[in-house]
Structures are given as C-alpha cells and as structure tokens.
Design a protein around this motif. Structure first.
Motif, mmCIF file in Angstrom:
data_model
loop_
_atom_site.group_PDB
_atom_site.id
_atom_site.type_symbol
_atom_site.label_atom_id
_atom_site.label_comp_id
_atom_site.label_asym_id
_atom_site.label_seq_id
_atom_site.Cartn_x
_atom_site.Cartn_y
_atom_site.Cartn_z
ATOM 1 N N ASP A 473 32.420 49.564 6.916
ATOM 2 C CA ASP A 473 31.411 49.362 7.953
ATOM 3 C C ASP A 473 30.345 48.374 7.469
ATOM 4 O O ASP A 473 29.885 47.517 8.236
ATOM 5 N N GLY A 474 29.961 48.505 6.189
ATOM 6 C CA GLY A 474 28.996 47.569 5.627
ATOM 7 C C GLY A 474 29.551 46.166 5.526
ATOM 8 O O GLY A 474 28.848 45.182 5.788
ATOM 9 N N VAL A 475 30.826 46.047 5.143
ATOM 10 C CA VAL A 475 31.485 44.734 5.080
ATOM 11 C C VAL A 475 31.522 44.094 6.463
ATOM 12 O O VAL A 475 31.263 42.896 6.624
ATOM 13 N N SER A 476 31.838 44.896 7.470
ATOM 14 C CA SER A 476 31.884 44.385 8.837
ATOM 15 C C SER A 476 30.517 43.880 9.284
ATOM 16 O O SER A 476 30.400 42.789 9.863
ATOM 17 N N ALA A 477 29.477 44.652 8.999
ATOM 18 C CA ALA A 477 28.124 44.236 9.377
ATOM 19 C C ALA A 477 27.730 42.942 8.667
ATOM 20 O O ALA A 477 27.164 42.024 9.276
ATOM 21 N N GLY A 478 28.046 42.869 7.369
ATOM 22 C CA GLY A 478 27.740 41.655 6.624
ATOM 23 C C GLY A 478 28.512 40.457 7.148
ATOM 24 O O GLY A 478 27.981 39.335 7.215
ATOM 25 N N SER A 479 29.756 40.668 7.552
ATOM 26 C CA SER A 479 30.574 39.581 8.096
ATOM 27 C C SER A 479 30.012 39.076 9.418
ATOM 28 O O SER A 479 30.025 37.866 9.695
ATOM 29 N N TRP A 480 29.497 39.996 10.240
ATOM 30 C CA TRP A 480 28.880 39.570 11.500
ATOM 31 C C TRP A 480 27.633 38.732 11.248
ATOM 32 O O TRP A 480 27.362 37.766 11.973
#
Length: 517
Positions: A473-480
């Motif tokens: 979830d953190g990786v996804s947020a950072g990618s956005w």
C-alpha cells in the motif's frame, strides 16, 4: 591558466570514456546501497527513517556541495579537483565499509557525498571544454547521460552480486579499484583547465544553499515520525524556505555570485533543469521502494533483487542516444515531455501492483516505461540547459545541471520514503494487531517492513501477508506521487520549454577552453 585547444577527434572520445568512468563511480553509489537496505535493516536494526538517511546522507551532501565543488574546480583546476575528489572518495568508502552502527554509516555516506561533489561537476565541465562542436557535444552529452542512467541498474545488480559473496561493506570497498582506474585514466587523458579570472569564494551563498537544502530534506525524512503538522516539521520547512530565499537574495546582489540565479530567467535553463530534477525525483524515489519490494514482498535474495532491476539498464542504454536524434528531428520540447509522460505511465502501472502481480508482466512493463522515459528526458534536457548558455556561462550551466539532478533525487527518496512510512506505519499496526500481535510488538513493526516481517514470523501466516500488503500500500502511494510529479512536469515542459535551441553560440568553438566549465 592557458588551456590547449580541443584534442583531436579520436582522443576526444577517449577523454569522454575517462570522464564517464568517474561519472559511473559516483552515480552508482546513488543506488548500489539500495539493494543492501534489507541487510542493513537486519544487521544494524535500522528503521525506515535510518535507511532513508543511509541513502540520502550521500545524496544530500553531494547535492548541497556541488556548487562549491564546481567553484573549486574553476579556481584550482578541474582535473586537479577531480583527482583529489577521487582519492577522497576511495578513503571515505573505507570509512563507510567499516561502520559498526547506523550513525557511523551515515557519517561515512555523508563524507562520500562530500567527495563526490568534487568529482561530478568537473566531468560535465571538462566534457563541454573538450567537445566544442555543437553536434559532437550533444552526442557526448547523450552518452554521458546514458552512463548516469545506467547506474540506476548497475548499482543494484553489482550490489546484489557483492552481497551474495561478501559482507555489506563490500558495496563500498568496490569503489577503491574503480577510483584508482579513474585517477590513472584522468592523469593520462585529461588536460587541465581552470578559470583564468577565478572569482572569490562565496561563503555566504555556499552556507545558505547547504542550510536550505539540508533543512528541506531532513525535515521531510523526519516528518512521519514527528508529524506533518508538528512544530518541528513546520518550523523546519519555514527555516528551509528562509535559507533558500536568503541564498537567492544574496546571489542577486553579488558581482561574481557562486550561482547566477538570473540564468533561470531563460526558460531553457529553468524548465530544462526542472525536468531533470523531476525525472530523478521520481526515479530515485521509486528505486528506494522497488529494491525493498523485491526482497520484502517477492522474497528475492540480494542477487536476484539486483538482477530484477536490469530492465532499467537494457532500456536506458539504447534510448539515451536515440533521444538526441529525436531531439534534432522534432525538437527538445516534444522529446522531454514525451519522456516525462512515459515515466508517469510507468509509475501508474506500478501503482496498480498487487501481491499476485507477476514480475514478467506488470513489474517489467512499469520499469521499461520508466527507463525509456528517463532516457528521453536526460540527454535533451541537459543539452537544453547547456545549449542555452554562452561560453562564459557554461560553468554555471554545469553547476545547475548537476545540482538539480542530485537535489531532485535526494528529495525523491525523502518525499517518497516519507509517504511510504506514513501509509505503511498505521496499516501494519492495524494488520498485526488484528492478527494477534501485542500492541508493543505491532508498534515496533512500523519502523520498517523488515521489522514487521520479524514480528509476523512468530504469528499465524496471515500476519506476514498483512505486513506485505501494508508495505505494498505504501509502495502504491509512493508510485502515485511519482506519477503525479512526472505528469505535472510534462505539462510544464509542453507549456514553457522552447521547441528548439537558439542558434549555436558563435563564440563557443572559438572561446578558450579555460573559459568553458
């Protein structure tokens, strides 16, 4: 100091090879440590914030001192400062390799960054003084940019190979033979150059820039722990803005500033350098995420995790020189904007990853898009900055290009790492508490994904999945965040960057090389 004319054609390309070796050495250290982060987290009990400092301690010192490093080269000779930097880089690599604690390692990394700041600006400055023909120079810059891009993958791969056989200190000790080779190549091939009218050192400007960049990055790294609205965080940002404002005001009042901020009134300089900063902001931030993802979520060992980043190298290598050809055909604006949009697409693909996503699918597609985008951005944007300036301003152009690249990358790790911590921390505490972990243990898991996996190891199987999902979830947020930054940059480039260079500076080829940084 009088400097000979540009060397013969064959020798010029050998000079470029020597410069690229030095560039590779300091650029690889931006990323080689990333694949060692899980090992460092376990062996040194490092939190996510600690790991950010291991990465950013190097890039922060590197970025903050680049302007000063360029000024030292102008005054005392670029080859001389380059050689001194290489020797110090080797010595400080030993300091980092022999660290026993996270604090000692961060100190060693900062010292390496100081040394790198003496090396990097000299390489582009010497390249510009060597390649006075506009078309040759553009090609040389494309190769130089490709080497910088290749380091994104070479770092994790070489780090994985070393960690497979040796202790984590080996990722720093490998710098010793490379630095020795770079010194020998420079001694044989490079011709000394310096500013014949060296300026006085701008100590106030140097101090203000270091304070501003340092406060900005350190405040961002510590914000998740302190709280984004805490007095310490708000005060840190206010102090950073004040220091940077002082820097701009001071530089505007100086007859011989360390950085002539008026250069940014030329949109080729301001938008071109901004594109470089945003590209490396997004890329370095994502690399910080993906190397941990490969080991924490996919379960790869260090070597496999390093090899998994190879698509970056395989794509950047051919795209970077092709970007220069595309720039000549359709103009800088379209190529740079297309590069940033391609990177944004890659981050969007990465943001949609799940625990079941296949490497030979969504993950590879995302990395290919990011690498292709970076290859399209760096060479043309660098040439936009350098091509917009007259001969006497080339040194300042080198400083701008180098500084924005490192500041962008440093802030990328700081911001994206902080977004990761902000999302991962509360999610993993809730997940582990729901899986039966004591409150204290669940709280300690918020320090890093590897601490979370250690806690989950003593709980039922779904606890490990909870940790991995929280991290993802953190990786996804950072990618956005990376996608938004890249897309916004593309829009600015389309709106403001001139489509083509101005006519080549007529005195560029004729100017003494000593006047070109």
């Amino acid at each position: 100091m009088t400097v000979p004319a540009a060397p013969p054609t064959t020798r010029r390309w050998w000079v470029l090879l020597a410069l690229c070796l030095s560039v590779l050495l300091v650029s690889v250290d931006n990323t080689i440590v990333n694949v060692a982060l899980p090992t460092l987290g376990r062996e040194l009990s490092a939190s996510t914030s600690d790991l950010q400092w291991v990465v950013d301690g190097y890039t922060l010192a590197f970025a903050a001192l680049l302007l000063l490093g360029g000024a030292l080269g102008d005054r005392f000779g670029r080859r001389r400062v380059l050689e001194i930097g290489l020797v110090l880089f080797a010595a400080t690599s030993v300091l980092a390799a022999t660290a026993d604690t996270t604090a000692q390692l961060v100190v060693g990394r900062v010292a390496m960054g100081v040394s790198a700041a003496a090396i990097y600006p000299a390489t582009l400055a010497l390249l510009v003084s060597t390649f006075t023909d506009r078309r040759e120079r553009a090609t040389a810059i494309g190769i130089w940019s490709a080497v910088t891009g290749l380091s994104v993958a070479i770092g994790p791969v070489s780090g994985g190979l070393l960690l497979e056989q040796f202790a984590w200190g080996s990722v720093f000790l490998v710098n010793l033979p490379l630095a020795a080779a770079a010194v020998v190549a420079g001694r044989v091939l490079l011709t000394e150059s310096a500013d014949p009218r060296p300026r006085r050192f701008d100590l106030v400007g140097a101090a203000a820039s270091i304070a501003g960049i340092g406060l900005l990055v350190s405040t961002t790294i510590e914000a998740p722990d302190r709280g984004w609205s805490s007095a310490a965080t708000v005060g840190g940002y206010v102090a950073a803005v004040a220091a940077l404002a002082l820097f701009v005001r001071w530089e505007l009042r100086q007859e011989a500033p360390m950085l002539d901020v008026r250069l940014f009134t030329d949109r080729r300089v301001s938008v071109g350098s901004g594109a470089i900063a945003l590209a490396f902001f997004s890329l370095f931030g994502f690399i910080f995420l993906i190397t941990q993802y490969f080991q924490a979520v996919r379960g790869y060992d260090t070597l496999t995790a390093g090899l998994a980043t190879l698509p970056f190298a395989l794509v950047i290598a051919p795209v970077s020189p092709l970007a220069i050809l595309a720039m000549r055909a359709v103009g800088t604006k379209l190529v740079v904007a297309a590069g940033l949009l391609t990177m944004a697409a890659g981050f969007v693909v990465a943001a949609g990853s799940t625990l079941e996503s296949a490497y030979w699918g969504r993950i590879v597609v995302a990395m290919v898009l990011m690498a292709a985008g970076l290859g399209l951005v760096t060479g043309p944007a660098t040439e936009a900055v350098m091509g917009a300036l007259r001969s006497a301003e080339a040194g300042a152009g080198s400083a701008v290009n180098d500084t924005v690249r490192e500041v962008g990358g440093t802030l990328g790790v700081a911001v994206v790492g902080s977004v990761l911590s902000t999302v991962y921390g509360p999610a993993v505490v809730d997940g582990l508490t729901g899986a039966g972990a004591p409150a204290g243990a669940a709280g300690s898991a918020a320090d890093s994904v590897f601490a979370g996996l250690a806690v989950a190891g003593s709980l039922p199987g779904e606890a490990t999945l909870a940790v991995q999902q929280s991290f993802l979830d953190g990786v996804s947020a950072g990618s956005w965040v990376c996608a938004a930054v890249s897309a916004a940059g593309a829009l600015v480039v389309l709106a403001l960057l001139p489509a083509q260079h101005r006519t080549a500076d007529p005195d560029l080829a004729a100017a003494p090389a000593a006047m070109i940084s």
